[in-house]
Design a protein around this motif. Structure first.
Motif, PDB file in Angstrom:
ATOM      1  N   ASN A 113      36.695  38.825  54.125  1.00 53.44           N
ATOM      2  CA  ASN A 113      35.975  38.452  52.897  1.00 53.44           C
ATOM      3  C   ASN A 113      36.840  38.689  51.663  1.00 53.44           C
ATOM      4  O   ASN A 113      36.811  37.903  50.706  1.00 53.44           O
ATOM      5  CB  ASN A 113      34.672  39.238  52.787  1.00 53.44           C
ATOM      6  N   MET A 114      37.623  39.778  51.681  1.00 49.76           N
ATOM      7  CA  MET A 114      38.491  40.074  50.550  1.00 49.76           C
ATOM      8  C   MET A 114      39.550  38.979  50.388  1.00 49.76           C
ATOM      9  O   MET A 114      39.835  38.521  49.276  1.00 49.76           O
ATOM     10  CB  MET A 114      39.171  41.438  50.745  1.00 49.76           C
ATOM     11  N   ILE A 115      40.135  38.554  51.509  1.00 51.76           N
ATOM     12  CA  ILE A 115      41.118  37.472  51.459  1.00 51.76           C
ATOM     13  C   ILE A 115      40.470  36.197  50.944  1.00 51.76           C
ATOM     14  O   ILE A 115      41.031  35.488  50.093  1.00 51.76           O
ATOM     15  CB  ILE A 115      41.738  37.229  52.847  1.00 51.76           C
ATOM     16  N   GLY A 116      39.279  35.914  51.455  1.00 50.20           N
ATOM     17  CA  GLY A 116      38.561  34.714  51.022  1.00 50.20           C
ATOM     18  C   GLY A 116      38.301  34.715  49.533  1.00 50.20           C
ATOM     19  O   GLY A 116      38.453  33.685  48.855  1.00 50.20           O
ATOM     20  N   ASP A 117      37.927  35.872  48.999  1.00 47.55           N
ATOM     21  CA  ASP A 117      37.684  35.983  47.559  1.00 47.55           C
ATOM     22  C   ASP A 117      38.970  35.745  46.782  1.00 47.55           C
ATOM     23  O   ASP A 117      38.964  35.096  45.728  1.00 47.55           O
ATOM     24  CB  ASP A 117      37.125  37.364  47.217  1.00 47.55           C
ATOM     25  N   GLY A 118      40.074  36.270  47.307  1.00 47.47           N
ATOM     26  CA  GLY A 118      41.360  36.082  46.646  1.00 47.47           C
ATOM     27  C   GLY A 118      41.769  34.622  46.613  1.00 47.47           C
ATOM     28  O   GLY A 118      42.326  34.138  45.615  1.00 47.47           O
ATOM     29  N   ILE A 119      41.477  33.899  47.681  1.00 50.39           N
ATOM     30  CA  ILE A 119      41.801  32.475  47.730  1.00 50.39           C
ATOM     31  C   ILE A 119      40.913  31.687  46.771  1.00 50.39           C
ATOM     32  O   ILE A 119      41.373  30.773  46.076  1.00 50.39           O
ATOM     33  CB  ILE A 119      41.677  31.952  49.175  1.00 50.39           C
ATOM     34  N   LYS A 120      39.644  32.060  46.697  1.00 48.42           N
ATOM     35  CA  LYS A 120      38.733  31.371  45.780  1.00 48.42           C
ATOM     36  C   LYS A 120      39.196  31.520  44.331  1.00 48.42           C
ATOM     37  O   LYS A 120      39.093  30.588  43.535  1.00 48.42           O
ATOM     38  CB  LYS A 120      37.322  31.925  45.936  1.00 48.42           C
ATOM     39  N   LEU A 121      39.715  32.681  43.987  1.00 47.57           N
ATOM     40  CA  LEU A 121      40.190  32.921  42.625  1.00 47.57           C
ATOM     41  C   LEU A 121      41.376  32.025  42.276  1.00 47.57           C
ATOM     42  O   LEU A 121      41.641  31.772  41.101  1.00 47.57           O
ATOM     43  CB  LEU A 121      40.598  34.391  42.458  1.00 47.57           C
ATOM     44  N   ARG A 122      42.065  31.553  43.303  1.00 47.57           N
ATOM     45  CA  ARG A 122      43.265  30.746  43.084  1.00 47.57           C
ATOM     46  C   ARG A 122      43.057  29.288  43.487  1.00 47.57           C
ATOM     47  O   ARG A 122      44.020  28.541  43.662  1.00 47.57           O
ATOM     48  CB  ARG A 122      44.426  31.332  43.893  1.00 47.57           C
TER      49      ARG A 122
END
Length: 210
Positions: A113-122
């Protein structure tokens, strides 16, 4: 020689000795060092192409304004950024992590989920691709340093047409785009840049202490 001595010794080689080839064991050390390079979330958002085929290198040289390093070096390393950083890409990394660490994928749900959030931010525009390209440059730095440690010459290069490289190497179909290249090999003794002193800012002008 220490690593610092090796970094002082190295330079962006303009003319390689085309008669000399890097031994397989040393080339593999450079490649493995790149594979072990750090990346954001450990996702390895880039791939590495190792080009030795002369016919392909002739096409690449034409797309790089016929710079001789692409033909004279022992090998040409092409760092290619991932262009499709989606759920499937993250899932593959999670599955690999679980396999290597012998744990269940469910224990990595928070990390996923943390990785997914990081990708969404970018996720806006080309931000994701630029993020992947930054990771490729980390690998490039590792490659230059390890090559120098092994007494190998290199020349980091951005002077090429990425779209033409992508077409020549079939990268679009692989969801990749050429980002930076690194010819590696051995300097020619008549390269006029060998004897030039390395120019860097003095330490008291370069470092900023707080």
């Amino acid at each position: 020689m220490s690593l610092l001595d090796k970094l002082e010794w190295r330079y962006a080689t303009k003319k390689f000795d085309s008669t000399k080839k890097i031994p397989a064991d040393q080339l593999n050390q450079v490649l493995e060092a790149i594979r072990l390079a750090p990346s954001s979330y450990g996702l390895q958002q880039f791939r590495l192409l190792v080009v030795s085929d002369h016919a392909i290198r002739e096409k690449l040289a034409a797309a790089a304004w016929n710079q001789p390093q692409l033909l004279e070096a022992s090998h040409v390393l092409v760092f290619a950024a991932e262009t499709k950083l989606d759920t499937a890409f993250v899932d593959a990394n999670i599955e690999l992590t679980a396999k290597v660490r012998n744990i269940g994928t469910e224990t990595l749900a928070g990390w996923k989920n943390m990785i997914g959030d990081g990708i969404k931010l970018r996720s806006n525009g080309d931000v994701l691709v630029h993020w992947a390209q930054k990771q490729a440059y980390i690998g490039l730095g590792i490659a230059i340093s390890v090559a120098a440690e092994l007494g190998l010459d290199s020349c980091p290069m951005e002077g090429f047409d990425p779209e033409e490289f992508d077409q020549i190497l079939g990268l679009k179909e692989k969801n990749l785009t050429a980002t930076v290249i690194l010819p590696v090999g051995y300097r020619s003794e008549d390269d006029g840049y060998i004897q030039l002193a390395k120019v860097r800012r003095p330490a008291d002008e370069f470092f900023i202490a707080y």
